[in-house]
Design a protein around this motif. Structure first.
Motif, PDB file in Angstrom:
ATOM      1  N   VAL A 135       0.844  -1.205   0.000  1.00  9.19           N
ATOM      2  CA  VAL A 135       0.000   0.000   0.000  1.00  9.19           C
ATOM      3  C   VAL A 135       0.876   1.250   0.000  1.00  9.19           C
ATOM      4  O   VAL A 135       0.595   2.213  -0.705  1.00  9.19           O
ATOM      5  CB  VAL A 135      -0.966  -0.005   1.206  1.00  9.19           C
ATOM      6  CG1 VAL A 135      -1.662   1.343   1.360  1.00  9.19           C
ATOM      7  CG2 VAL A 135      -1.996  -1.102   1.043  1.00  9.19           C
ATOM      8  N   GLY A 136       1.966   1.226   0.770  1.00 10.81           N
ATOM      9  CA  GLY A 136       2.876   2.364   0.812  1.00 10.81           C
ATOM     10  C   GLY A 136       3.518   2.651  -0.527  1.00 10.81           C
ATOM     11  O   GLY A 136       3.649   3.805  -0.939  1.00 10.81           O
ATOM     12  N   ALA A 137       3.917   1.597  -1.224  1.00  6.23           N
ATOM     13  CA  ALA A 137       4.527   1.780  -2.542  1.00  6.23           C
ATOM     14  C   ALA A 137       3.532   2.385  -3.520  1.00  6.23           C
ATOM     15  O   ALA A 137       3.856   3.330  -4.248  1.00  6.23           O
ATOM     16  CB  ALA A 137       5.038   0.444  -3.069  1.00  6.23           C
ATOM     17  N   ALA A 138       2.316   1.861  -3.528  1.00  2.00           N
ATOM     18  CA  ALA A 138       1.290   2.381  -4.441  1.00  2.00           C
ATOM     19  C   ALA A 138       0.918   3.824  -4.078  1.00  2.00           C
ATOM     20  O   ALA A 138       0.842   4.691  -4.949  1.00  2.00           O
ATOM     21  CB  ALA A 138       0.063   1.481  -4.408  1.00  2.00           C
ATOM     22  N   ALA A 139       0.703   4.071  -2.803  1.00  2.00           N
ATOM     23  CA  ALA A 139       0.317   5.419  -2.365  1.00  2.00           C
ATOM     24  C   ALA A 139       1.448   6.417  -2.609  1.00  2.00           C
ATOM     25  O   ALA A 139       1.211   7.539  -3.064  1.00  2.00           O
ATOM     26  CB  ALA A 139      -0.056   5.408  -0.890  1.00  2.00           C
ATOM     27  N   GLY A 140       2.661   6.020  -2.308  1.00  2.00           N
ATOM     28  CA  GLY A 140       3.810   6.893  -2.553  1.00  2.00           C
ATOM     29  C   GLY A 140       3.981   7.207  -4.025  1.00  2.00           C
ATOM     30  O   GLY A 140       4.277   8.342  -4.405  1.00  2.00           O
ATOM     31  N   PHE A 141       3.782   6.197  -4.879  1.00  2.00           N
ATOM     32  CA  PHE A 141       3.891   6.406  -6.322  1.00  2.00           C
ATOM     33  C   PHE A 141       2.853   7.414  -6.799  1.00  2.00           C
ATOM     34  O   PHE A 141       3.173   8.360  -7.509  1.00  2.00           O
ATOM     35  CB  PHE A 141       3.726   5.072  -7.070  1.00  2.00           C
ATOM     36  CG  PHE A 141       3.738   5.222  -8.553  1.00  2.00           C
ATOM     37  CD1 PHE A 141       4.940   5.379  -9.230  1.00  2.00           C
ATOM     38  CD2 PHE A 141       2.565   5.228  -9.275  1.00  2.00           C
ATOM     39  CE1 PHE A 141       4.957   5.531 -10.605  1.00  2.00           C
ATOM     40  CE2 PHE A 141       2.564   5.381 -10.644  1.00  2.00           C
ATOM     41  CZ  PHE A 141       3.770   5.531 -11.319  1.00  2.00           C
ATOM     42  N   ILE A 142       1.605   7.210  -6.384  1.00  2.00           N
ATOM     43  CA  ILE A 142       0.536   8.128  -6.807  1.00  2.00           C
ATOM     44  C   ILE A 142       0.795   9.535  -6.281  1.00  2.00           C
ATOM     45  O   ILE A 142       0.694  10.516  -7.018  1.00  2.00           O
ATOM     46  CB  ILE A 142      -0.833   7.605  -6.340  1.00  2.00           C
ATOM     47  CG1 ILE A 142      -1.194   6.340  -7.117  1.00  2.00           C
ATOM     48  CG2 ILE A 142      -1.917   8.665  -6.516  1.00  2.00           C
ATOM     49  CD1 ILE A 142      -2.405   5.617  -6.583  1.00  2.00           C
ATOM     50  N   ALA A 143       1.152   9.646  -5.013  1.00  2.00           N
ATOM     51  CA  ALA A 143       1.361  10.968  -4.408  1.00  2.00           C
ATOM     52  C   ALA A 143       2.542  11.701  -5.049  1.00  2.00           C
ATOM     53  O   ALA A 143       2.448  12.901  -5.320  1.00  2.00           O
ATOM     54  CB  ALA A 143       1.592  10.828  -2.907  1.00  2.00           C
ATOM     55  N   ASP A 201       4.248  15.935  -8.600  1.00  2.00           N
ATOM     56  CA  ASP A 201       5.419  16.117  -9.467  1.00  2.00           C
ATOM     57  C   ASP A 201       6.727  16.127  -8.678  1.00  2.00           C
ATOM     58  O   ASP A 201       7.503  17.074  -8.728  1.00  2.00           O
ATOM     59  CB  ASP A 201       5.281  17.393 -10.282  1.00  2.00           C
ATOM     60  CG  ASP A 201       6.283  17.428 -11.429  1.00  2.00           C
ATOM     61  OD1 ASP A 201       6.631  16.363 -11.957  1.00  2.00           O
ATOM     62  OD2 ASP A 201       6.732  18.538 -11.786  1.00  2.00           O
ATOM     63  N   MET A 202       6.953  15.070  -7.939  1.00  2.00           N
ATOM     64  CA  MET A 202       8.187  14.913  -7.167  1.00  2.00           C
ATOM     65  C   MET A 202       8.827  13.597  -7.580  1.00  2.00           C
ATOM     66  O   MET A 202       8.205  12.546  -7.477  1.00  2.00           O
ATOM     67  CB  MET A 202       7.884  14.912  -5.671  1.00  2.00           C
ATOM     68  CG  MET A 202       9.104  14.800  -4.809  1.00  2.00           C
ATOM     69  SD  MET A 202       8.587  14.886  -3.077  1.00  2.00           S
ATOM     70  CE  MET A 202      10.176  14.822  -2.297  1.00  2.00           C
ATOM     71  N   ARG A 203      10.034  13.632  -8.064  1.00  2.00           N
ATOM     72  CA  ARG A 203      10.731  12.424  -8.506  1.00  2.00           C
ATOM     73  C   ARG A 203      11.656  11.961  -7.386  1.00  2.00           C
ATOM     74  O   ARG A 203      12.534  12.694  -6.956  1.00  2.00           O
ATOM     75  CB  ARG A 203      11.538  12.684  -9.774  1.00  2.00           C
ATOM     76  CG  ARG A 203      10.712  13.229 -10.912  1.00  2.00           C
ATOM     77  CD  ARG A 203       9.749  12.190 -11.427  1.00  2.00           C
ATOM     78  NE  ARG A 203       8.954  12.757 -12.515  1.00  2.00           N
ATOM     79  CZ  ARG A 203       7.694  12.500 -12.702  1.00  2.00           C
ATOM     80  NH1 ARG A 203       7.055  11.713 -11.875  1.00  2.00           N
ATOM     81  NH2 ARG A 203       7.046  13.028 -13.696  1.00  2.00           N
ATOM     82  N   THR A 204      11.419  10.750  -6.913  1.00  2.00           N
ATOM     83  CA  THR A 204      12.228  10.182  -5.843  1.00  2.00           C
ATOM     84  C   THR A 204      12.627   8.763  -6.212  1.00  2.00           C
ATOM     85  O   THR A 204      12.096   8.180  -7.153  1.00  2.00           O
ATOM     86  CB  THR A 204      11.449  10.140  -4.512  1.00  2.00           C
ATOM     87  OG1 THR A 204      10.294   9.323  -4.679  1.00  2.00           O
ATOM     88  CG2 THR A 204      11.039  11.519  -4.054  1.00  2.00           C
ATOM     89  N   SER A 205      13.555   8.214  -5.446  1.00  2.00           N
ATOM     90  CA  SER A 205      13.965   6.831  -5.647  1.00  2.00           C
ATOM     91  C   SER A 205      12.855   5.895  -5.173  1.00  2.00           C
ATOM     92  O   SER A 205      11.934   6.314  -4.463  1.00  2.00           O
ATOM     93  CB  SER A 205      15.249   6.553  -4.866  1.00  2.00           C
ATOM     94  OG  SER A 205      15.012   6.672  -3.478  1.00  2.00           O
ATOM     95  N   VAL A 206      12.955   4.638  -5.536  1.00  2.00           N
ATOM     96  CA  VAL A 206      11.941   3.657  -5.139  1.00  2.00           C
ATOM     97  C   VAL A 206      11.866   3.518  -3.620  1.00  2.00           C
ATOM     98  O   VAL A 206      10.774   3.556  -3.045  1.00  2.00           O
ATOM     99  CB  VAL A 206      12.198   2.295  -5.828  1.00  2.00           C
ATOM    100  CG1 VAL A 206      11.275   1.219  -5.280  1.00  2.00           C
ATOM    101  CG2 VAL A 206      12.023   2.424  -7.329  1.00  2.00           C
TER     102      VAL A 206
END
Length: 79
Positions: free
Chosen positions: A9-17, A22-27
């Motif tokens: 859930v964190g990965a999906a939510a972090g990706f969407i957010a 418009d913030m590019r971060t590492s996985v």
């Protein structure tokens, strides 16, 4: 199993957010933002009592992650 759920859930939510704001971060950073957002947003939604279950947790995670990113951006603009 709850840890695996939090990571997914964190990965999906972090990706969407991160994409919405418009913030590019590492996985790992995206997953971390999403997990923190899931904890923060889930707490807020439980207090408000408006949504429950998986969908409520996911929505709370996305909202929480977006809020954390917004706060991060505002604090980084000061410096």
């Amino acid at each position: 199993m709850p840890i695996l759920y939090l990571i997914i859930v964190g990965a999906a939510a972090g990706f969407i957010a991160t994409r919405v704001l418009d913030m590019r971060t590492s996985v790992p950073m995206t997953i971390g933002i999403g997990m923190a957002g899931a904890l923060f947003g889930g707490l807020i939604l439980r207090l408000v009592g408006s949504l429950f279950g998986f969908l409520g947790g996911f929505v709370g995670a996305v909202i929480g992650a977006m809020l954390l990113i917004w706060i991060w951006k505002k604090l980084s603009e000061r410096g």
